[in-house]
Scaffold this active site. Structure first.
Site, PDB file in Angstrom:
ATOM      1  N   ASP A 146     -71.341 -31.963   6.671  1.00  0.00           N
ATOM      2  CA  ASP A 146     -70.838 -30.586   6.765  1.00  0.00           C
ATOM      3  C   ASP A 146     -71.264 -29.932   8.079  1.00  0.00           C
ATOM      4  OD1 ASP A 146     -69.652 -30.605   4.274  1.00  0.00           O
ATOM      5  OD2 ASP A 146     -71.212 -29.421   3.286  1.00  0.00           O
ATOM      6  N   GLN A 175     -65.470 -26.606  13.272  1.00  0.00           N
ATOM      7  CA  GLN A 175     -65.067 -25.254  12.856  1.00  0.00           C
ATOM      8  C   GLN A 175     -64.173 -24.631  13.929  1.00  0.00           C
ATOM      9  OE1 GLN A 175     -69.224 -24.728  12.877  1.00  0.00           O
ATOM     10  NE2 GLN A 175     -69.365 -24.132  10.729  1.00  0.00           N
ATOM     11  N   ARG A 196     -63.072 -33.478   9.495  1.00  0.00           N
ATOM     12  CA  ARG A 196     -62.640 -32.322   8.683  1.00  0.00           C
ATOM     13  C   ARG A 196     -62.584 -31.099   9.599  1.00  0.00           C
ATOM     14  NH1 ARG A 196     -66.879 -30.306   4.612  1.00  0.00           N
ATOM     15  NH2 ARG A 196     -66.359 -32.175   3.445  1.00  0.00           N
ATOM     16  N   LYS A 199     -62.098 -23.466   9.197  1.00  0.00           N
ATOM     17  CA  LYS A 199     -62.159 -22.281  10.069  1.00  0.00           C
ATOM     18  C   LYS A 199     -63.601 -21.963  10.450  1.00  0.00           C
ATOM     19  CE  LYS A 199     -57.873 -20.063   8.582  1.00  0.00           C
ATOM     20  NZ  LYS A 199     -57.222 -18.853   8.034  1.00  0.00           N
ATOM     21  N   GLY A 200     -64.533 -22.192   9.527  1.00  0.00           N
ATOM     22  CA  GLY A 200     -65.943 -21.848   9.777  1.00  0.00           C
ATOM     23  C   GLY A 200     -66.343 -20.686   8.896  1.00  0.00           C
ATOM     24  N   HIS A 239     -57.101 -23.146   2.869  1.00  0.00           N
ATOM     25  CA  HIS A 239     -56.208 -22.683   1.794  1.00  0.00           C
ATOM     26  C   HIS A 239     -55.072 -21.865   2.382  1.00  0.00           C
ATOM     27  CE1 HIS A 239     -60.456 -22.821   0.504  1.00  0.00           C
ATOM     28  NE2 HIS A 239     -59.946 -23.608  -0.400  1.00  0.00           N
ATOM     29  N   ARG A 298     -70.796 -16.872   0.776  1.00  0.00           N
ATOM     30  CA  ARG A 298     -69.755 -17.200   1.766  1.00  0.00           C
ATOM     31  C   ARG A 298     -68.364 -17.117   1.121  1.00  0.00           C
ATOM     32  NH1 ARG A 298     -73.863 -20.705   3.520  1.00  0.00           N
ATOM     33  NH2 ARG A 298     -73.033 -22.545   2.481  1.00  0.00           N
TER      34      ARG A 298
HETATM   35  P1  FDA Z   1     -58.640 -17.896   4.970  1.00  0.00           P
HETATM   36  O1  FDA Z   1     -60.025 -17.490   4.593  1.00  0.00           O
HETATM   37  O2  FDA Z   1     -57.969 -17.181   6.096  1.00  0.00           O
HETATM   38  O3  FDA Z   1     -57.741 -17.818   3.682  1.00  0.00           O
HETATM   39  C1  FDA Z   1     -56.359 -18.085   3.665  1.00  0.00           C
HETATM   40  C2  FDA Z   1     -55.830 -17.834   2.264  1.00  0.00           C
HETATM   41  O4  FDA Z   1     -56.396 -18.764   1.359  1.00  0.00           O
HETATM   42  C3  FDA Z   1     -56.195 -16.482   1.692  1.00  0.00           C
HETATM   43  O5  FDA Z   1     -55.270 -15.503   2.065  1.00  0.00           O
HETATM   44  C4  FDA Z   1     -56.205 -16.763   0.209  1.00  0.00           C
HETATM   45  O6  FDA Z   1     -54.906 -16.793  -0.276  1.00  0.00           O
HETATM   46  C5  FDA Z   1     -56.784 -18.138   0.143  1.00  0.00           C
HETATM   47  N1  FDA Z   1     -58.261 -18.161   0.039  1.00  0.00           N
HETATM   48  C6  FDA Z   1     -59.126 -18.467   1.028  1.00  0.00           C
HETATM   49  N2  FDA Z   1     -60.412 -18.431   0.609  1.00  0.00           N
HETATM   50  C7  FDA Z   1     -60.364 -18.061  -0.660  1.00  0.00           C
HETATM   51  C8  FDA Z   1     -61.367 -17.871  -1.644  1.00  0.00           C
HETATM   52  N3  FDA Z   1     -62.670 -18.019  -1.374  1.00  0.00           N
HETATM   53  N4  FDA Z   1     -60.964 -17.508  -2.879  1.00  0.00           N
HETATM   54  C9  FDA Z   1     -59.640 -17.377  -3.178  1.00  0.00           C
HETATM   55  N5  FDA Z   1     -58.655 -17.559  -2.274  1.00  0.00           N
HETATM   56  C10 FDA Z   1     -58.989 -17.902  -1.042  1.00  0.00           C
HETATM   57  N6  FDA Z   1     -67.042 -24.106   6.450  1.00  0.00           N
HETATM   58  C11 FDA Z   1     -68.062 -24.448   7.263  1.00  0.00           C
HETATM   59  O7  FDA Z   1     -68.520 -23.609   8.052  1.00  0.00           O
HETATM   60  N7  FDA Z   1     -68.594 -25.705   7.224  1.00  0.00           N
HETATM   61  C12 FDA Z   1     -68.107 -26.673   6.388  1.00  0.00           C
HETATM   62  O8  FDA Z   1     -68.615 -27.799   6.379  1.00  0.00           O
HETATM   63  C13 FDA Z   1     -67.023 -26.320   5.528  1.00  0.00           C
HETATM   64  N8  FDA Z   1     -66.496 -27.232   4.667  1.00  0.00           N
HETATM   65  C14 FDA Z   1     -65.360 -26.901   3.963  1.00  0.00           C
HETATM   66  C15 FDA Z   1     -64.738 -27.863   3.165  1.00  0.00           C
HETATM   67  C16 FDA Z   1     -63.555 -27.563   2.531  1.00  0.00           C
HETATM   68  C17 FDA Z   1     -62.884 -28.602   1.696  1.00  0.00           C
HETATM   69  C18 FDA Z   1     -62.959 -26.278   2.664  1.00  0.00           C
HETATM   70  C19 FDA Z   1     -61.659 -25.926   2.042  1.00  0.00           C
HETATM   71  C20 FDA Z   1     -63.601 -25.315   3.407  1.00  0.00           C
HETATM   72  C21 FDA Z   1     -64.802 -25.598   4.043  1.00  0.00           C
HETATM   73  N9  FDA Z   1     -65.466 -24.644   4.781  1.00  0.00           N
HETATM   74  C22 FDA Z   1     -66.519 -25.015   5.581  1.00  0.00           C
HETATM   75  C23 FDA Z   1     -65.091 -23.207   4.634  1.00  0.00           C
HETATM   76  C24 FDA Z   1     -64.107 -22.772   5.697  1.00  0.00           C
HETATM   77  O9  FDA Z   1     -64.720 -22.745   6.949  1.00  0.00           O
HETATM   78  C25 FDA Z   1     -63.557 -21.381   5.379  1.00  0.00           C
HETATM   79  O10 FDA Z   1     -64.613 -20.465   5.383  1.00  0.00           O
HETATM   80  C26 FDA Z   1     -62.813 -21.296   4.054  1.00  0.00           C
HETATM   81  O11 FDA Z   1     -62.082 -22.447   3.782  1.00  0.00           O
HETATM   82  C27 FDA Z   1     -61.824 -20.128   4.048  1.00  0.00           C
HETATM   83  O12 FDA Z   1     -60.903 -20.290   5.094  1.00  0.00           O
HETATM   84  P2  FDA Z   1     -59.353 -20.693   4.901  1.00  0.00           P
HETATM   85  O13 FDA Z   1     -59.058 -21.736   5.911  1.00  0.00           O
HETATM   86  O14 FDA Z   1     -59.125 -21.107   3.515  1.00  0.00           O
HETATM   87  O15 FDA Z   1     -58.543 -19.431   5.348  1.00  0.00           O
END
Ligand code: FDA
Length: 318
Positions: A146, A175, A196, A199-200, A239, A298
Site C-alpha cells: 500500500d 497516488q 495499483r 487518488k490518495g 469508485h 479516511r
Molecule cells: P472519489 O473520492 O472522488 O469518489 C468518486 C465517487 O465514488 C464518489 O462520488 C462516490 O460516488 C464514490 N465514493 C468514493 N468514496 C466513497 C466512500 N468512501 N463511500 C461511498 N462512496 C464513495 N489510498 C492510499 O492513499 N493508499 C492506498 O494504498 C490505497 N489503496 C486503495 C485500494 C483500493 C482498492 C481503493 C479503491 C482505494 C485505495 N485508496 C488508497 C484510497 C484512494 O486513494 C481514495 O482515497 C478512495 O478510493 C476514494 O477515491 P475515489 O477514487 O474512489 O474517488
C-alpha cells in the site's frame, strides 16, 4: 477543504478516544471492515469469491514504532495466508494481501516522524514484507504494498523495487494526487509489473500534492493512459464513474485479464458486481482487525454522505 480539516481533527488522541469508545460507531465500522479476526476475513473473502469477485485483505494498523508489534503484524499475515491457502482461496491470486510498510516497522527509530525514516526502520519493514511475500508465494498468491503519506513514498517504492527481481508479482501502489506520480508511473510501466493507481487518501502539503479535485482526476487519467499503454498489469483503484468509464475504453484495446478494477469493501458494492458480470476482473479491498480508526476516518473524510451517516448513528444512540 472539509476532507483536510477532518483528517487533521481526527489526529487528536481525544477524538480517537471518543470515537472508538462510542458503541454506535460499530455500525459504521461494520460497513467498511470485515471484522476483527482471521476467521472474519476468510468468511468475507469466501463470500465475495462466490459473487465472482477477487479480494485483497488488509490487516488494519499503521505507524507502529514498536518492533514487537511490527513482527506480530508480519506473523498475522503469514497465518492469514496459511488459512486462506487451506481454504483453497489463494489459487491464481484470487485472494491476495495488501500490506502497509509503517505497520511492519518502517517508522522504527524515527520517533513517529515519517520524514526521519531510519535504516533500521527500512530494514525491519523489508524483512517482514519479504516474510509475507514468501508465505504468499507458497500459498500461490501475491502481495501489494500500500501507499501511505508522501514521506514514505520513496521507501515504499524502494521496498517493492528490491523485491521484484526475486518475486516478480509484488505489487506497488501510486497516488495520482501526488505531483511526482506521473514520473513514477513511467518508470513502473514495465513488463508484468502490478501497479495499483489510486487518488490518495492522506492530507498532503501543497508542495507535494494537487489540492483541486479536478487536478487529481486529470493526473489520474494521465497516469491511467501511461499504464494502459505499457506492458504492465494496471490495477485501477477508484469508485469514480468517470475514471471507470475511461478505463473501460482504454481496456477495449487490451485483453480483459491484463488489468483489474479495485474498489473498497462497503463502497459501491452493486457497481463491483455489475462490472464483474461484464467479464472484467474486479478486486475488493477488505480490511479486518481491531485497529480500524485511521482507516475509518479516511473513508468518512472522502465522502460527506458517509460522515452524515456516522453522525446520524451517533445521534440515534444518545
Ligand atoms: P472519489 O473520492 O472522488 O469518489 C468518486 C465517487 O465514488 C464518489 O462520488 C462516490 O460516488 C464514490 N465514493 C468514493 N468514496 C466513497 C466512500 N468512501 N463511500 C461511498 N462512496 C464513495 N489510498 C492510499 O492513499 N493508499 C492506498 O494504498 C490505497 N489503496 C486503495 C485500494 C483500493 C482498492 C481503493 C479503491 C482505494 C485505495 N485508496 C488508497 C484510497 C484512494 O486513494 C481514495 O482515497 C478512495 O478510493 C476514494 O477515491 P475515489 O477514487 O474512489 O474517488
Amino acid at each position: 477543504m472539509l476532507r483536510r480539516a477532518l483528517l487533521a481533527v481526527a489526529a487528536s488522541e481525544q477524538i480517537r478516544g471518543f470515537v472508538t469508545a462510542t458503541p454506535a460507531t460499530r455500525a459504521v465500522v461494520d460497513r467498511f471492515v470485515a471484522g476483527e479476526s482471521i476467521g472474519d476475513a476468510v468468511r468475507v473473502a469466501r463470500s465475495l469469491r462466490e459473487d465472482g469477485l477477487l479480494v485483497t485483505l488488509d490487516y488494519l494498523g499503521e505507524d507502529t514504532t514498536d518492533a514487537a508489534q511490527a513482527a506480530a503484524v508480519g506473523t498475522q499475515y503469514t497465518q492469514l495466508l496459511g488459512k486462506l491457502a487451506a481454504e483453497g482461496l489463494t489459487e491464481d491470486g484470487a485472494v491476495e494481501v495488501s500490506v502497509k510498510p509503517t505497520a511492519l516497522g518502517l517508522l522504527l527509530g524515527s520517533a513517529g516522524a515519517a520524514d526521519g525514516i531510519t535504516a533500521r526502520g527500512e530494514r525491519t519493514a523489508a524483512e517482514h514484507v519479504e516474510r509475507i511475500v514468501v508465505a504468499a508465494q507458497d500459498a500461490g498468491t501475491t502481495v501489494t504494498i500500500d501507499a501511505e503519506d508522501h514521506r514514505t513514498t520513496d521507501a515504499a517504492l524502494r521496498l517493492a523495487n528490491s523485491l521484484r527481481p526475486r518475486f516478480g508479482s509484488v505489487g506497488t501502489v501510486v497516488q495520482a494526487g501526488l505531483r511526482r506520480t506521473e514520473a513514477d508511473v513511467r518508470e513502473l510501466a514495465a513488463p508484468g509489473v502490478r501497479v495499483r493507481l489510486c487518488k490518495g487518501a492522506y492530507a498532503e502539503p501543497v508542495s507535494e500534492a494537487f489540492t483541486a479535485r479536478h487536478d487529481v482526476d486529470k493526473s489520474y487519467a494521465r497516469c491511467l493512459r501511461i499504464l494502459f499503454q505499457g506492458p504492465g498489469y494496471p490495477m485501477v483503484a477508484t469508485h469514480d464513474p468517470r475514471l471507470i468509464a475511461i478505463t473501460r475504453s482504454l481496456g477495449l484495446r487490451r485483453s480483459p485479464d491484463s488489468f483489474e478494477y479495485q474498489m473498497l469493501y462497503g463502497v459501491r458494492a452493486d457497481e463491483q458486481r455489475r462490472l464483474a458480470q461484464t467479464g472484467a476482473r474486479v478486486r475488493v479491498y477488505v480490511p479486518y482487525g481491531g485497529d480500524w480508526y485511521g482507516y475509518l476516518v479516511r473513508r468518512l473524510a472522502e465522502r460527506p454522505a458517509n460522515l452524515l451517516f456516522f453522525l446520524r448513528s451517533l445521534g440515534s444512540s444518545s
